[in-house]
Design a protein around this motif. Sequence first.
Motif, PDB file in Angstrom:
ATOM      1  N   ILE A 149       0.821  -1.220   0.000  1.00 20.98           N
ATOM      2  CA  ILE A 149       0.000   0.000   0.000  1.00 20.98           C
ATOM      3  C   ILE A 149       0.848   1.261   0.000  1.00 20.98           C
ATOM      4  CG2 ILE A 149      -1.925  -1.114   1.198  1.00 20.98           C
ATOM      5  CD1 ILE A 149      -0.930   0.350   3.748  1.00 20.98           C
ATOM      6  N   ASP A 150       2.161   1.139  -0.182  1.00 23.06           N
ATOM      7  CA  ASP A 150       3.030   2.300  -0.023  1.00 23.06           C
ATOM      8  C   ASP A 150       3.046   3.238  -1.229  1.00 23.06           C
ATOM      9  OD1 ASP A 150       4.377   0.703  -1.764  1.00 23.06           O
ATOM     10  OD2 ASP A 150       6.196   0.484  -0.556  1.00 23.06           O
ATOM     11  N   SER A 151       2.194   2.963  -2.233  1.00 24.21           N
ATOM     12  CA  SER A 151       2.161   3.850  -3.400  1.00 24.21           C
ATOM     13  C   SER A 151       0.736   4.245  -3.769  1.00 24.21           C
ATOM     14  CB  SER A 151       2.825   3.166  -4.602  1.00 24.21           C
ATOM     15  OG  SER A 151       2.123   1.969  -4.931  1.00 24.21           O
ATOM     16  N   GLU A 152      -0.199   4.026  -2.857  1.00 19.89           N
ATOM     17  CA  GLU A 152      -1.609   4.256  -3.171  1.00 19.89           C
ATOM     18  C   GLU A 152      -2.282   5.027  -2.042  1.00 19.89           C
ATOM     19  OE1 GLU A 152      -5.546   1.575  -4.444  1.00 19.89           O
ATOM     20  OE2 GLU A 152      -3.661   0.615  -3.830  1.00 19.89           O
ATOM     21  N   GLU A 153      -3.040   6.045  -2.423  1.00 20.55           N
ATOM     22  CA  GLU A 153      -3.798   6.793  -1.414  1.00 20.55           C
ATOM     23  C   GLU A 153      -5.041   6.001  -1.039  1.00 20.55           C
ATOM     24  OE1 GLU A 153      -4.752  10.805  -2.153  1.00 20.55           O
ATOM     25  OE2 GLU A 153      -2.674  11.485  -2.273  1.00 20.55           O
ATOM     26  N   LEU A 154      -5.204   5.746   0.254  1.00 18.59           N
ATOM     27  CA  LEU A 154      -6.322   4.951   0.747  1.00 18.59           C
ATOM     28  C   LEU A 154      -6.941   5.631   1.963  1.00 18.59           C
ATOM     29  CD1 LEU A 154      -4.694   1.389   0.583  1.00 18.59           C
ATOM     30  CD2 LEU A 154      -6.335   2.346  -1.032  1.00 18.59           C
ATOM     31  N   GLU A 155      -8.134   5.140   2.321  1.00 18.12           N
ATOM     32  CA  GLU A 155      -8.798   5.634   3.522  1.00 18.12           C
ATOM     33  C   GLU A 155      -8.675   4.585   4.624  1.00 18.12           C
ATOM     34  OE1 GLU A 155     -12.787   6.532   2.289  1.00 18.12           O
ATOM     35  OE2 GLU A 155     -12.261   8.632   1.963  1.00 18.12           O
ATOM     36  N   PHE A 156      -8.323   5.052   5.830  1.00 18.35           N
ATOM     37  CA  PHE A 156      -8.103   4.172   6.965  1.00 18.35           C
ATOM     38  C   PHE A 156      -8.901   4.644   8.178  1.00 18.35           C
ATOM     39  CE2 PHE A 156      -4.307   4.008   4.363  1.00 18.35           C
ATOM     40  CZ  PHE A 156      -4.023   2.652   4.295  1.00 18.35           C
ATOM     41  N   ILE A 157      -9.288   3.691   9.003  1.00 11.92           N
ATOM     42  CA  ILE A 157      -9.804   3.980  10.343  1.00 11.92           C
ATOM     43  C   ILE A 157      -8.622   3.856  11.295  1.00 11.92           C
ATOM     44  CG2 ILE A 157     -11.422   3.289  12.157  1.00 11.92           C
ATOM     45  CD1 ILE A 157     -13.050   1.896   9.887  1.00 11.92           C
ATOM     46  N   VAL A 158      -8.406   4.868  12.122  1.00  6.74           N
ATOM     47  CA  VAL A 158      -7.291   4.830  13.073  1.00  6.74           C
ATOM     48  C   VAL A 158      -7.816   4.304  14.411  1.00  6.74           C
ATOM     49  CG1 VAL A 158      -5.447   6.126  14.191  1.00  6.74           C
ATOM     50  CG2 VAL A 158      -6.265   6.822  11.915  1.00  6.74           C
ATOM     51  N   ILE A 159      -7.204   3.222  14.876  1.00 12.03           N
ATOM     52  CA  ILE A 159      -7.631   2.598  16.121  1.00 12.03           C
ATOM     53  C   ILE A 159      -6.425   2.479  17.045  1.00 12.03           C
ATOM     54  CG2 ILE A 159      -7.330   0.256  15.183  1.00 12.03           C
ATOM     55  CD1 ILE A 159      -9.748  -0.557  16.940  1.00 12.03           C
ATOM     56  N   GLU A 160      -6.608   2.861  18.300  1.00 12.53           N
ATOM     57  CA  GLU A 160      -5.512   2.824  19.267  1.00 12.53           C
ATOM     58  C   GLU A 160      -5.702   1.652  20.220  1.00 12.53           C
ATOM     59  OE1 GLU A 160      -4.432   5.533  22.979  1.00 12.53           O
ATOM     60  OE2 GLU A 160      -3.919   6.535  21.098  1.00 12.53           O
ATOM     61  N   TYR A 161      -4.625   0.910  20.416  1.00 13.30           N
ATOM     62  CA  TYR A 161      -4.657  -0.210  21.356  1.00 13.30           C
ATOM     63  C   TYR A 161      -3.291  -0.301  22.020  1.00 13.30           C
ATOM     64  CZ  TYR A 161      -5.015  -4.941  23.238  1.00 13.30           C
ATOM     65  OH  TYR A 161      -5.015  -6.022  24.078  1.00 13.30           O
ATOM     66  N   GLY A 162      -3.274  -0.409  23.353  1.00 11.89           N
ATOM     67  CA  GLY A 162      -2.005  -0.490  24.067  1.00 11.89           C
ATOM     68  C   GLY A 162      -1.132   0.732  23.886  1.00 11.89           C
ATOM     69  N   GLY A 163      -1.774   1.898  23.638  1.00 13.54           N
ATOM     70  CA  GLY A 163      -1.025   3.135  23.467  1.00 13.54           C
ATOM     71  C   GLY A 163      -0.406   3.309  22.097  1.00 13.54           C
ATOM     72  N   ARG A 164      -0.728   2.410  21.147  1.00 12.60           N
ATOM     73  CA  ARG A 164      -0.155   2.489  19.800  1.00 12.60           C
ATOM     74  C   ARG A 164      -1.266   2.633  18.764  1.00 12.60           C
ATOM     75  NH1 ARG A 164       3.476  -2.840  20.155  1.00 12.60           N
ATOM     76  NH2 ARG A 164       3.272  -2.757  17.880  1.00 12.60           N
ATOM     77  N   PRO A 165      -1.055   3.494  17.729  1.00 16.39           N
ATOM     78  CA  PRO A 165      -2.069   3.647  16.677  1.00 16.39           C
ATOM     79  C   PRO A 165      -1.897   2.581  15.595  1.00 16.39           C
ATOM     80  CG  PRO A 165      -0.316   5.236  16.342  1.00 16.39           C
ATOM     81  CD  PRO A 165       0.038   4.480  17.603  1.00 16.39           C
ATOM     82  N   PHE A 166      -3.030   2.046  15.127  1.00 17.77           N
ATOM     83  CA  PHE A 166      -3.051   1.092  14.029  1.00 17.77           C
ATOM     84  C   PHE A 166      -4.036   1.609  12.982  1.00 17.77           C
ATOM     85  CE2 PHE A 166      -2.031  -1.204  17.910  1.00 17.77           C
ATOM     86  CZ  PHE A 166      -0.874  -1.879  17.552  1.00 17.77           C
ATOM     87  N   TYR A 167      -3.825   1.184  11.728  1.00 19.91           N
ATOM     88  CA  TYR A 167      -4.603   1.707  10.608  1.00 19.91           C
ATOM     89  C   TYR A 167      -5.364   0.562   9.940  1.00 19.91           C
ATOM     90  CZ  TYR A 167      -1.732   5.848  11.288  1.00 19.91           C
ATOM     91  OH  TYR A 167      -1.112   6.959  11.834  1.00 19.91           O
ATOM     92  N   ALA A 168      -6.697   0.679   9.954  1.00 21.44           N
ATOM     93  CA  ALA A 168      -7.555  -0.346   9.351  1.00 21.44           C
ATOM     94  C   ALA A 168      -8.035   0.125   7.987  1.00 21.44           C
ATOM     95  CB  ALA A 168      -8.750  -0.635  10.259  1.00 21.44           C
ATOM     96  N   ASP A 169      -7.684  -0.622   6.955  1.00 25.52           N
ATOM     97  CA  ASP A 169      -8.072  -0.316   5.578  1.00 25.52           C
ATOM     98  C   ASP A 169      -9.600  -0.387   5.461  1.00 25.52           C
ATOM     99  OD1 ASP A 169      -8.530  -0.215   2.841  1.00 25.52           O
ATOM    100  OD2 ASP A 169      -6.835  -1.508   2.349  1.00 25.52           O
ATOM    101  N   LYS A 170     -10.229   0.731   5.098  1.00 26.55           N
ATOM    102  CA  LYS A 170     -11.688   0.781   5.022  1.00 26.55           C
ATOM    103  C   LYS A 170     -12.256  -0.217   4.015  1.00 26.55           C
ATOM    104  CE  LYS A 170     -13.224   5.333   6.571  1.00 26.55           C
ATOM    105  NZ  LYS A 170     -13.987   6.542   6.163  1.00 26.55           N
ATOM    106  N   ARG A 171     -11.490  -0.559   2.991  1.00 25.68           N
ATOM    107  CA  ARG A 171     -11.969  -1.501   1.983  1.00 25.68           C
ATOM    108  C   ARG A 171     -12.193  -2.888   2.565  1.00 25.68           C
ATOM    109  NH1 ARG A 171      -7.265  -1.229  -2.255  1.00 25.68           N
ATOM    110  NH2 ARG A 171      -6.199  -1.624  -0.266  1.00 25.68           N
ATOM    111  N   LYS A 172     -11.492  -3.181   3.645  1.00 25.00           N
ATOM    112  CA  LYS A 172     -11.592  -4.515   4.232  1.00 25.00           C
ATOM    113  C   LYS A 172     -12.320  -4.505   5.577  1.00 25.00           C
ATOM    114  CE  LYS A 172      -7.640  -6.338   1.768  1.00 25.00           C
ATOM    115  NZ  LYS A 172      -6.400  -7.153   1.807  1.00 25.00           N
ATOM    116  N   ALA A 173     -12.907  -3.368   5.917  1.00 25.18           N
ATOM    117  CA  ALA A 173     -13.677  -3.269   7.163  1.00 25.18           C
ATOM    118  C   ALA A 173     -15.127  -3.655   6.894  1.00 25.18           C
ATOM    119  CB  ALA A 173     -13.586  -1.859   7.723  1.00 25.18           C
ATOM    120  N   GLU A 174     -15.623  -4.644   7.611  1.00 25.01           N
ATOM    121  CA  GLU A 174     -16.999  -5.112   7.448  1.00 25.01           C
ATOM    122  C   GLU A 174     -17.958  -4.325   8.315  1.00 25.01           C
ATOM    123  OE1 GLU A 174     -20.293  -7.529   6.333  1.00 25.01           O
ATOM    124  OE2 GLU A 174     -18.328  -7.177   5.421  1.00 25.01           O
TER     125      GLU A 174
END
Length: 263
Positions: A149-174
């Motif tokens: 995904i390092d060459s494509e603009e995408l939309e992500f949901i940012v979710i924090e767990y254990g004090g760290r941010p993670f990025y969920a690809d909206k295309r794969k979010a049910e």
Amino acid sequence: MEGVGTLHLLFMNAELYYLLPVSAVDKISDGRGEADDLSVINFFELTADRSRMQSAVNTYIIEINHNGECFGLSVQSVIGLRNIEPEGQILLKEPVLNSRNQYLKAAVWLEEEQVWAYLLDSSQLNRSEQRADISEDKKCQIPITSDSIDSEELEFIVIEYGGRPFYADKRKAEGIVTNPQIQRVPGAFEYIIGISAYESQMIIYYNLMKSPTEEITDHPCGIIMKGRNGSFFGVWGSITGEYHGILKEAECLAEGIWEIHCD
């Protein structure tokens, strides 16, 4: 007796519910005394719930006879009998199961209690080798994508767990679940938080940090992600916003879940 094949004994230990086929149960006796000439398994030790042993008392011994092998199961509370049809059983397999918890056979949704109960395999309860350690390289089986995904603009949901941010690809979010009821799995590896119900399905929630973290408490959201072959899994945390753009130097932690590494 008619229907005995679907009749199960429901008991509770360390705040989890379990089911045993009645056909494997000889009798139930007082667990506060000595059991004469009977090998007794402490269910807290079998399920690795030793931290909950200190404040608990095992009140009952369930005496089990499996093909002539007799032993006892020391448990906290016996609730009663339940009729469990085969179609209501969701068979458990890897990664929920490993060599430490082969005594778990299936998960059954209890409508009255609104929780999952674990159906036990009586043939595996008296197998001490289940508690053997497993090398680290066999533990992590979170489904990981091979996409870049390092060459494509995408939309992500940012979710924090254990004090760290993670990025969920909206295309794969049910979907997003508010305050998901996640139930721990006895003997599961640290990267599995637990299981939960989602639209009549059993969802495995993964620990994205892949190491022991906080107890299951009050993270407000679960994101249901599309896995492989039409499957789903869950990640858990606090949604802190959205991101639109290119993720640089990102590592894939699970199918559609990414973390940015900054040196």
